[in-house]
Enzyme design. Structure first.
Site, PDB file in Angstrom:
ATOM      1  N   HIS A 146     -38.121  18.372  38.891  1.00 52.09           N
ATOM      2  CA  HIS A 146     -37.815  19.269  40.023  1.00 52.09           C
ATOM      3  C   HIS A 146     -36.323  19.368  40.342  1.00 52.09           C
ATOM      4  CE1 HIS A 146     -42.037  19.675  40.855  1.00 52.09           C
ATOM      5  NE2 HIS A 146     -42.184  18.406  41.211  1.00 52.09           N
TER       6      HIS A 146
HETATM    7  C1  ZL4 Z   1     -44.109  11.127  51.159  1.00 53.14           C
HETATM    8  O1  ZL4 Z   1     -46.163   8.683  52.890  1.00 53.14           O
HETATM    9  O2  ZL4 Z   1     -44.989  18.884  49.755  1.00 53.14           O
HETATM   10  C2  ZL4 Z   1     -42.843  10.577  51.455  1.00 53.14           C
HETATM   11  C3  ZL4 Z   1     -44.208  12.294  50.395  1.00 53.14           C
HETATM   12  C4  ZL4 Z   1     -42.762   9.448  52.227  1.00 53.14           C
HETATM   13  C5  ZL4 Z   1     -43.608   7.724  53.596  1.00 53.14           C
HETATM   14  C6  ZL4 Z   1     -43.641   8.013  55.096  1.00 53.14           C
HETATM   15  C7  ZL4 Z   1     -43.182   9.357  55.559  1.00 53.14           C
HETATM   16  C8  ZL4 Z   1     -44.313  10.219  56.029  1.00 53.14           C
HETATM   17  C9  ZL4 Z   1     -46.589  12.222  50.581  1.00 53.14           C
HETATM   18  C10 ZL4 Z   1     -45.454  12.838  50.118  1.00 53.14           C
HETATM   19  C11 ZL4 Z   1     -43.997  11.698  56.069  1.00 53.14           C
HETATM   20  C12 ZL4 Z   1     -44.174  12.348  54.734  1.00 53.14           C
HETATM   21  C13 ZL4 Z   1     -43.986  13.837  54.793  1.00 53.14           C
HETATM   22  N1  ZL4 Z   1     -43.842   8.861  52.729  1.00 53.14           N
HETATM   23  C14 ZL4 Z   1     -43.805  14.407  53.407  1.00 53.14           C
HETATM   24  C15 ZL4 Z   1     -43.158  19.805  51.935  1.00 53.14           C
HETATM   25  C16 ZL4 Z   1     -43.290  18.450  52.315  1.00 53.14           C
HETATM   26  C17 ZL4 Z   1     -42.272  17.807  53.218  1.00 53.14           C
HETATM   27  C18 ZL4 Z   1     -42.380  16.298  53.116  1.00 53.14           C
HETATM   28  O3  ZL4 Z   1     -44.578  14.388  40.456  1.00 53.14           O
HETATM   29  N2  ZL4 Z   1     -43.713  15.852  53.473  1.00 53.14           N
HETATM   30  C19 ZL4 Z   1     -42.941  18.782  51.004  1.00 53.14           C
HETATM   31  C20 ZL4 Z   1     -43.283  16.634  46.701  1.00 53.14           C
HETATM   32  C21 ZL4 Z   1     -44.167  17.038  47.851  1.00 53.14           C
HETATM   33  C22 ZL4 Z   1     -43.867  18.424  49.846  1.00 53.14           C
HETATM   34  C23 ZL4 Z   1     -44.049  16.284  45.472  1.00 53.14           C
HETATM   35  C24 ZL4 Z   1     -43.824  15.581  43.063  1.00 53.14           C
HETATM   36  C25 ZL4 Z   1     -42.873  15.043  42.025  1.00 53.14           C
HETATM   37  C26 ZL4 Z   1     -43.393  15.117  40.595  1.00 53.14           C
HETATM   38  C27 ZL4 Z   1     -42.341  14.636  39.581  1.00 53.14           C
HETATM   39  C28 ZL4 Z   1     -43.112  15.817  44.385  1.00 53.14           C
HETATM   40  N3  ZL4 Z   1     -43.387  17.573  48.938  1.00 53.14           N
HETATM   41  C29 ZL4 Z   1     -44.666  17.940  52.678  1.00 53.14           C
HETATM   42  C30 ZL4 Z   1     -44.700  16.437  52.551  1.00 53.14           C
HETATM   43  C31 ZL4 Z   1     -45.094   9.307  52.445  1.00 53.14           C
HETATM   44  C32 ZL4 Z   1     -45.249  10.495  51.632  1.00 53.14           C
HETATM   45  C33 ZL4 Z   1     -46.504  11.056  51.335  1.00 53.14           C
HETATM   46  C34 ZL4 Z   1     -45.524  14.064  49.341  1.00 53.14           C
HETATM   47  N4  ZL4 Z   1     -44.520  14.901  49.104  1.00 53.14           N
HETATM   48  C35 ZL4 Z   1     -46.635  14.592  48.719  1.00 53.14           C
HETATM   49  N5  ZL4 Z   1     -46.280  15.744  48.109  1.00 53.14           N
HETATM   50  C36 ZL4 Z   1     -44.976  15.910  48.342  1.00 53.14           C
HETATM   51  O4  ZL4 Z   1     -43.715  16.440  40.209  1.00 53.14           O
HETATM   52  C37 ZL4 Z   1     -41.869  13.249  39.753  1.00 53.14           C
HETATM   53 ZN    ZN Z   2     -45.974  15.646  39.805  1.00 50.73          ZN
END
Ligand code: ZL4
Ligand code: ZN
Ligand code: CA
Length: 393
Positions: A146
């Site tokens: 990403h």
């Molecule tokens: C977390 O529990 O969809 C981050 C991220 C941190 C700890 C505590 C904080 C809680 C799930 C995800 C708040 C979390 C809020 N903690 C996360 C639009 C979003 C904004 C951020 O595999 N919130 C963003 C990214 C994706 C979004 C996926 C995949 C990488 C790869 C290659 C990246 N971002 C909504 C989510 C948690 C967390 C729990 C999380 N973030 C799940 N999906 C996302 O393709 C390596």
């Molecule tokens: Zn992924």
């Protein structure tokens, strides 16, 4: 121990640095670098290291990182601190400019070292392919698809894949990028939007509203301007929840064989994100290790130089099983190793009586309802076939 010796077939190199595993994104963050420890320890417990060239990878240099990223971004990444920093002249937090410091891409101790280690392994893997010293080069610490030119995104800060592909392009006229992570490989796709020397193919869960990053529709095939040689060189395979091994591997083989026939790549870069496995904390698919690994098997059989990267994967034991099994596929030993996980220090407590190839009922996490119809999958293959009419190598 399991009779694994140097194979006569492909020459395989394994690029790894144990330093990566000590970094933490934060207490509840899904990305856990210690899944790499689990993978490495399983690979070693099976004795697979005797069948590969093992390299301790190094941190990528500033020049290597800026072969894709802007100096501005790398300079900032090299100096960011986990503590809040003074605001800039316009009263903004400079981290925000690069999408750093939120919950997806937090700032943590040693961040720059973690990123440059990941990129170093992928860079070295690509160089081994360029110098013909490896037929298959493996970098499980890479695959961070990403990251953008001047921006972090979705747990990715440095796009090690783009950096590795830029090396492959020094030797090979055309490079095929394949991405089986459950998320869309948007950073790699965008980086090569304007060249016909890289074709990108991503398989992913697609839901523009509710699933990250929301891009990668079937019809998105690169900017279609007349003067853009890269038009039609991005292929997207958008999928719904619950796809099974049988559907996925059939789809993979039919799409990739058509792409190979038309594009005739000199090298393949394969991102093996393990979040497409059943039971993944963030994923939505029902793939078993066998289905996921069938993609690696298929690529190996093409006999085209291959770089294999890691990527996502948020249920660490499932990640380690898949990547260890895929390492066995690379060295041609997957049919020979016992499925009972060997007793080994790091695994002794975690994997007692576990199989390397659990069934859908044994795998960690709940399977999902399959929402992929045969009709839609046929439509996807049809679209790809039509799109490939514009591609000539
Ligand atoms: C977390 O529990 O969809 C981050 C991220 C941190 C700890 C505590 C904080 C809680 C799930 C995800 C708040 C979390 C809020 N903690 C996360 C639009 C979003 C904004 C951020 O595999 N919130 C963003 C990214 C994706 C979004 C996926 C995949 C990488 C790869 C290659 C990246 N971002 C909504 C989510 C948690 C967390 C729990 C999380 N973030 C799940 N999906 C996302 O393709 C390596
Ligand atoms: Zn992924
Ligand atoms: Ca993908």
């Amino acid at each position: 121990e399991y009779g694994i010796t140097k194979p006569k077939g492909s020459k395989v190199s394994f690029h790894y640095n144990a330093e990566m595993e000590k970094y933490h994104f934060g207490e509840h963050h899904p990305m856990k670098p210690w899944r790499l420890t689990l993978t490495k320890s399983l690979v070693s417990a099976y004795g697979m290291n005797f069948a590969m060239d093992n390299y301790t990878s190094r941190a990528a240099t500033y020049e290597e990182l800026t072969s894709f990223h802007t100096d501005d971004y790398i300079d900032h990444l090299a100096t960011v601190a986990p503590q809040p920093q003074p605001l800039d002249v316009e009263n903004n937090n400079p981290d925000l400019r690069f999408n750093l410091g939120g919950s997806d891409c937090p700032l943590f101790e040693g961040l720059y070292n973690y990123c440059s280690m990941s990129a170093g392994a992928s860079f070295d893997a690509a160089r081994k392919i360029c110098s013909n010293q490896s037929d298959i080069a493996i970098a499980w610490g890479g695959g961070l698809h990403h990251a953008k030119k001047a921006e972090a995104s979705g747990f990715c800060y440095i796009n090690d894949i783009v950096i590795a592909i830029l090396q492959l392009l020094r030797i090979h006229a055309r490079v095929l990028y394949i991405d089986i992570d459950v998320h869309h490989g948007d950073g790699v796709e965008e980086a090569f939007f304007s060249t016909d020397r890289v074709m990108t193919v991503s398989f992913h869960k697609y839901d523009p509203q509710y699933f990250f990053p929301g891009t990668g529709a079937l019809e998105d095939n690169g900017p279609k301007s007349e003067h853009n040689p890269g038009a039609h060189h991005a292929i997207n395979v958008p999928l719904n929840d619950g796809i099974t091994d049988e559907q996925y591997s059939k789809l993979f083989e039919s799409v990739i064989s058509k792409v190979i026939e038309k594009f005739r790549p000199g090298a393949i870069a394969l991102q093996c994100g393990a979040d497409s496995l059943a039971g993944d904390r963030l994923g939505r698919f029902n793939l078993l290790v066998e289905g996921h690994a069938s993609c690696v098997e298929f690529c190996k059989k093409l006999n085209i130089p291959l770089v294999i990267f890691g990527g996502g994967g948020y249920t660490p034991r499932n990640v380690a099983r898949a990547w260890a099994y895929e390492t066995a596929v690379a060295i041609g030993q997957h049919k020979n190793i016992p499925t009972q996980i060997p007793i080994h220090t790091v695994w002794r407590d975690r994997f007692k009586n576990e199989s390397l190839l659990p069934t859908i009922h044994q795998i960690l996490g709940e399977p999902r309802q399959n929402r992929n119809t045969q009709k839609r999958l046929t439509e996807i293959v049809q679209h790809v076939t039509e799109q490939l009419r514009f591609v000539n190598a």
